[in-house]
Design an enzyme around this catalytic site. Sequence first.
Site, PDB file in Angstrom:
ATOM      1  N   MET A  57       0.855  -1.186   0.000  1.00 37.99           N
ATOM      2  CA  MET A  57       0.000   0.000   0.000  1.00 37.99           C
ATOM      3  C   MET A  57       0.892   1.237   0.000  1.00 37.99           C
ATOM      4  O   MET A  57       1.937   1.235   0.638  1.00 37.99           O
ATOM      5  CB  MET A  57      -0.836   0.010   1.277  1.00 37.99           C
ATOM      6  CG  MET A  57      -1.713   1.234   1.414  1.00 37.99           C
ATOM      7  SD  MET A  57      -2.535   1.302   3.023  1.00 37.99           S
ATOM      8  CE  MET A  57      -1.254   2.083   3.963  1.00 37.99           C
ATOM      9  N   ASP A  59      -0.044   5.737  -0.982  1.00 36.99           N
ATOM     10  CA  ASP A  59      -0.881   6.893  -0.630  1.00 36.99           C
ATOM     11  C   ASP A  59      -2.341   6.573  -0.296  1.00 36.99           C
ATOM     12  O   ASP A  59      -2.972   5.801  -1.017  1.00 36.99           O
ATOM     13  CB  ASP A  59      -0.969   7.866  -1.808  1.00 36.99           C
ATOM     14  CG  ASP A  59       0.344   8.155  -2.472  1.00 36.99           C
ATOM     15  OD1 ASP A  59       1.383   7.699  -1.998  1.00 36.99           O
ATOM     16  OD2 ASP A  59       0.325   8.869  -3.495  1.00 36.99           O
ATOM     17  N   GLU A 242       3.917  16.254  -5.368  1.00 37.88           N
ATOM     18  CA  GLU A 242       2.914  15.208  -5.531  1.00 37.88           C
ATOM     19  C   GLU A 242       1.754  15.491  -4.582  1.00 37.88           C
ATOM     20  O   GLU A 242       1.872  16.286  -3.646  1.00 37.88           O
ATOM     21  CB  GLU A 242       3.520  13.833  -5.199  1.00 37.88           C
ATOM     22  CG  GLU A 242       4.709  13.467  -6.085  1.00 37.88           C
ATOM     23  CD  GLU A 242       5.270  12.075  -5.813  1.00 37.88           C
ATOM     24  OE1 GLU A 242       5.496  11.352  -6.773  1.00 37.88           O
ATOM     25  OE2 GLU A 242       5.485  11.727  -4.640  1.00 37.88           O
TER      26      GLU A 242
HETATM   27  C1  FRU Z   1       3.064   9.616  -4.136  1.00 41.26           C
HETATM   28  C2  FRU Z   1       2.942   8.991  -5.505  1.00 41.26           C
HETATM   29  C3  FRU Z   1       1.954   9.744  -6.337  1.00 41.26           C
HETATM   30  C4  FRU Z   1       1.497   8.726  -7.330  1.00 41.26           C
HETATM   31  C5  FRU Z   1       1.516   7.460  -6.515  1.00 41.26           C
HETATM   32  C6  FRU Z   1       1.907   6.240  -7.291  1.00 41.26           C
HETATM   33  O1  FRU Z   1       3.527   8.755  -3.164  1.00 41.26           O
HETATM   34  O2  FRU Z   1       4.209   8.935  -6.135  1.00 41.26           O
HETATM   35  O3  FRU Z   1       2.454  10.921  -6.918  1.00 41.26           O
HETATM   36  O4  FRU Z   1       0.221   9.018  -7.837  1.00 41.26           O
HETATM   37  O5  FRU Z   1       2.416   7.667  -5.464  1.00 41.26           O
HETATM   38  O6  FRU Z   1       1.707   5.082  -6.535  1.00 41.26           O
END
Ligand code: FRU
Length: 545
Positions: A57, A59, A242
């Site tokens: 897991m 985000d 992000e």
């Molecule tokens: C942040 C991230 C996001 C992306 C996701 C990919 O941790 O790099 O920018 O959408 O994780 O799993």
Amino acid sequence: MHKLFYYLLPAALIACLSGCARPEAGDPATGAATSVASNYQDAYRPQFHFTPRANWMNDPNGMVYLDGEYHLFYQYYPDSTVWGPMHWGHAVSEDLVRWEELPIALYPDSLGYIFSGSAVIDHDNTSGFGTGGQAPMVAIFTYHDPEKARAGATDVESQAIAYSLDRGRSWTKYAGNPVIPNPGDQRDFRDPKVIWHADSESWVMVLAARDRLQFYGSPDLKNWTYLSEFGRQYGTHAGVWECPDLFPMTVEETGETKWVAIQNINPGGPNGGSGTAYYVGDFDGKTFTIDPRFARDVTGERAVWLDHGRDNYAGVTWSNVPAEDGRRLFIGWMSNWDYANLVPTEKWRSATTLLRRLTLHRTEAGYRVYSQPVRELHDLRRESFPVAARDTLLSGNFTGPASAPASPPLAELELSFLLTEGRQADFGVELFNDHGDRYRIGYDGTKNAYYSDRTRAGATNFSDKFDATIAQAPRLATGDTVRLYLYLDVASAELFADGGATVMTEIFFPERALTELRVYGTENGVAFLGGTAHRLGSIWGGSDQ
Ligand code: FRU
């Protein structure tokens, strides 16, 4: 060398915190992909933080409230304990404390992996996805095309939507996806957070594009227009931005409304790797402008870290929280891209942080966002013990069952200290064992900073970047009374100091049980005012554990 004094916590607390038996969780009725059995007793498995039963897991995604349920979607790879083709996993909670893991919500398809994003309830059915008067739940996410990425293309990421008419249980992807194609020159173009902007009666999306925030507007969640960007002259640009967020808040002290923009960055965090910063200003439906009274951080930078620990990342806030509740609820991913794929857990990797309530304050230094764990977590308290002041020093041998996998205590500690002459004190909370292993989280008066020291807390060699440095967080409050509010859950510590003004989230991996807990401090520069320790129950396997 400082001379240390120790306040040992009561034996009953320590013994039970370390070794209380928990019955196995029942067999949850879930879909095949996530129905791996787990008793949630694996080494390092948090007992009151959400973890998926199995596998990878990262985000938290699409957090939204609907009809008595708080939805938590999350970046999930069901086939391995390392990052891979991303899905949206799904869990729900009715009380913000206990979570039920549900079948996977969104699967990758020919347009790519399902990267991070948000969810809204489209109350007015602007999208037309609703039927029979039912408002659709709409997810807004990034497609990441792995083939284009492998080929070195730049137009790898685009924004897309999907909807659910059954409380997030099943999803239909919109046939017109992507709703925002990649402009062609933005390799990092992702993580849409969408809000309803009441004044302009439109949807607003904040997106992370390289090292900027971009804003888009839409009447119907399908057609989007570029509005503006933010960030060129603010914040740190050492990495990619992000998982942004944007929301209005009422300033506690003045009642004014200000807007907060959140920006996650990796690398470039305050103690290395991933981190979460925020800005306070105004948003007129098109443009975000920083407020001149927004606090500067200690380096003078116009961005302040929401959490100074190494293990709070990609956090954003809940959507559609009922007005009568009115809280701004936040949750993060309790890891760091520096080592997330390597941490020594076996069945699963990564947890969320505790759910936090954000509040906005007008301080002497300017506007600041504070974080506090939600009050619903008090429901986990099983026994409470006073932690005596110095003249009622507790003592004893507090060794718990050394073999217990969930060795460190499940505890909530509320402690107060008074800085006295010179303020050159060093104090805090220590988990330890009789092999000399220890984890410390506390305050160092010589630096006026909080710190988290996991250098001797167990395994560190699984990654070069889970290094031997001590994380530090400037103390933002200025008063003489230092309040440490701390949650310890097997392999994590979350410190909310001074009412949530300075926050640190850290994980650690003890190889030998850290079965003992004490409050330590130097003789000079501080007086311990006492506090309370609570033994907490587990959220897995029954409400009374
Ligand atoms: C942040 C991230 C996001 C992306 C996701 C990919 O941790 O790099 O920018 O959408 O994780 O799993």
